[in-house]
Design a protein around this motif. Structure first.
Motif, short mmCIF file in Angstrom:
data_model
loop_
_atom_site.label_atom_id
_atom_site.label_comp_id
_atom_site.label_asym_id
_atom_site.label_seq_id
_atom_site.Cartn_x
_atom_site.Cartn_y
_atom_site.Cartn_z
N VAL A 177 -6.91 3.64 -7.88
CA VAL A 177 -6.73 3.90 -6.63
C VAL A 177 -6.11 2.71 -5.75
N PHE A 178 -5.09 3.01 -4.88
CA PHE A 178 -4.30 2.31 -4.31
C PHE A 178 -4.69 2.70 -2.66
N ALA A 179 -5.06 1.69 -1.91
CA ALA A 179 -5.44 2.27 -0.37
C ALA A 179 -4.71 1.23 0.40
N GLY A 180 -4.78 1.75 1.85
CA GLY A 180 -4.55 0.87 2.78
C GLY A 180 -4.03 1.61 4.10
N THR A 181 -3.84 1.09 5.27
CA THR A 181 -3.36 1.49 6.42
C THR A 181 -1.95 0.76 6.54
N ARG A 182 -0.81 0.91 6.12
CA ARG A 182 0.43 0.27 6.43
C ARG A 182 1.56 1.26 6.16
N ASN A 183 2.20 1.24 7.23
CA ASN A 183 3.40 2.09 7.26
C ASN A 183 4.10 1.65 8.64
N PRO A 184 5.52 1.67 8.44
CA PRO A 184 6.38 1.45 9.57
C PRO A 184 6.01 2.69 10.83
N ALA A 185 6.59 2.08 11.95
CA ALA A 185 6.65 3.22 12.90
C ALA A 185 7.69 4.24 12.57
N MET A 186 7.56 5.34 12.81
CA MET A 186 8.22 6.68 12.40
C MET A 186 8.47 7.58 13.41
N ALA A 187 9.66 8.02 13.91
CA ALA A 187 10.05 9.03 14.78
C ALA A 187 9.87 10.41 14.17
N ALA A 188 9.61 11.22 14.94
CA ALA A 188 9.24 12.91 14.20
C ALA A 188 10.59 13.35 13.72
N GLY A 189 10.24 13.59 12.23
CA GLY A 189 11.39 14.30 11.57
C GLY A 189 11.97 12.94 10.56
N SER A 190 11.38 11.79 10.62
CA SER A 190 11.82 10.82 9.90
C SER A 190 11.28 10.61 8.43
N PRO A 191 12.07 9.90 7.55
CA PRO A 191 11.49 9.88 6.18
C PRO A 191 10.25 9.04 6.18
N VAL A 192 9.49 9.46 5.17
CA VAL A 192 7.96 8.84 5.19
C VAL A 192 8.05 7.64 4.31
N THR A 193 7.20 6.52 4.98
CA THR A 193 7.04 5.51 3.87
C THR A 193 5.64 4.90 4.21
N VAL A 194 4.74 4.75 3.16
CA VAL A 194 3.50 4.45 3.14
C VAL A 194 3.35 3.18 2.21
N GLY A 195 2.87 2.19 2.66
CA GLY A 195 2.47 0.74 1.77
C GLY A 195 3.12 -0.35 2.26
N PRO A 196 2.94 -1.31 1.79
CA PRO A 196 2.33 -1.40 0.40
C PRO A 196 0.59 -0.93 0.37
N LEU A 197 0.40 -0.49 -0.38
CA LEU A 197 -1.02 0.11 -0.78
C LEU A 197 -1.52 -1.03 -1.55
N SER A 198 -2.76 -1.60 -1.50
CA SER A 198 -3.45 -2.35 -2.33
C SER A 198 -4.55 -1.74 -3.55
N GLY A 199 -4.37 -2.30 -4.49
CA GLY A 199 -5.35 -2.07 -5.66
C GLY A 199 -5.41 -2.96 -6.98
N THR A 200 -6.50 -2.71 -7.95
CA THR A 200 -6.76 -3.76 -8.58
C THR A 200 -6.28 -3.21 -10.00
N VAL A 201 -5.70 -3.87 -10.92
CA VAL A 201 -5.24 -3.41 -11.88
C VAL A 201 -5.59 -4.68 -13.23
N ALA A 202 -5.73 -3.91 -14.38
CA ALA A 202 -5.88 -4.98 -15.63
C ALA A 202 -4.82 -4.85 -16.62
N SER A 203 -4.65 -6.09 -17.24
CA SER A 203 -3.64 -6.31 -18.13
C SER A 203 -3.67 -5.00 -19.45
N GLY A 204 -2.26 -4.75 -19.19
CA GLY A 204 -2.08 -3.28 -20.15
C GLY A 204 -2.38 -2.01 -19.62
N ASP A 205 -2.62 -1.89 -18.34
CA ASP A 205 -2.74 -0.55 -17.57
C ASP A 205 -1.46 0.01 -17.53
#
Length: 158
Positions: free
Chosen positions: A96-124
């Motif tokens: 799981v990658f989670a967070g509360t990060r997004n730019p301000a967006m007007a109605a009808g704008s393209p969606v961008t969320v992130g960077p969302l943070s998570g933990t990985v292991a080598s080889g995932d």
């Protein structure tokens, strides 16, 4: 005495060259690929192609989702979307990658969320297909699911 100085000088030159070589050595990409395309269905937000962009630093990783096909029905303030991106591991389970990060967006704008943070292991090896993106906006949860595997393939972390 003269031989000692020449040896010391040569050793210092070799050491300096080694340090210089390290400074200019190319760094290995921590995650490959660094971006992938997905197709997602997000209910009232719409659906279509989106780009996932991944970065890694040790066991910490981030993923950002951006799409011109998925749009916001309302104006949204910066960092107002609580997001949870669930990626499927090739070895079984999820990350799981989670967070509360997004730019301000007007109605009808393209969606961008992130960077969302998570933990990985080598080889995932992580894939969006079979996972989901949940975005909570004004207390309403919008869930995006994948309609096909990501391209060019799963993210593989170092």
């Amino acid at each position: 005495m003269r031989g000692k100085r020449a040896t010391t000088g040569a050793a210092m030159l070799v050491g300096a060259l080694a340090v210089t070589g390290l400074a200019f050595a190319p760094t290995a990409a921590a995650v490959t690929p660094t971006s992938a395309t997905i197709n997602a269905s997000c209910g009232l937000f719409g659906g279509g192609a989106a780009t996932l962009t991944a970065t890694q630093s040790g066991t910490s990783a981030t993923i950002t989702l951006s799409s011109t096909a998925i749009t916001t029905p309302l104006a949204l303030a910066q960092d107002s979307i609580t997001s949870k991106l669930t990626m499927v591991k090739a070895s079984g389970g999820t990350t799981v990658f989670a967070g509360t990060r997004n730019p301000a967006m007007a109605a009808g704008s393209p969606v961008t969320v992130g960077p969302l943070s998570g933990t990985v292991a080598s080889g995932d090896s992580l894939e969006f297909y079979g996972g989901s993106l949940q975005m909570t906006i004004f207390g309403i949860t919008v869930t995006c699911t994948s309609t096909a595997k990501q391209s060019p393939g799963p993210f593989v972390f170092d």
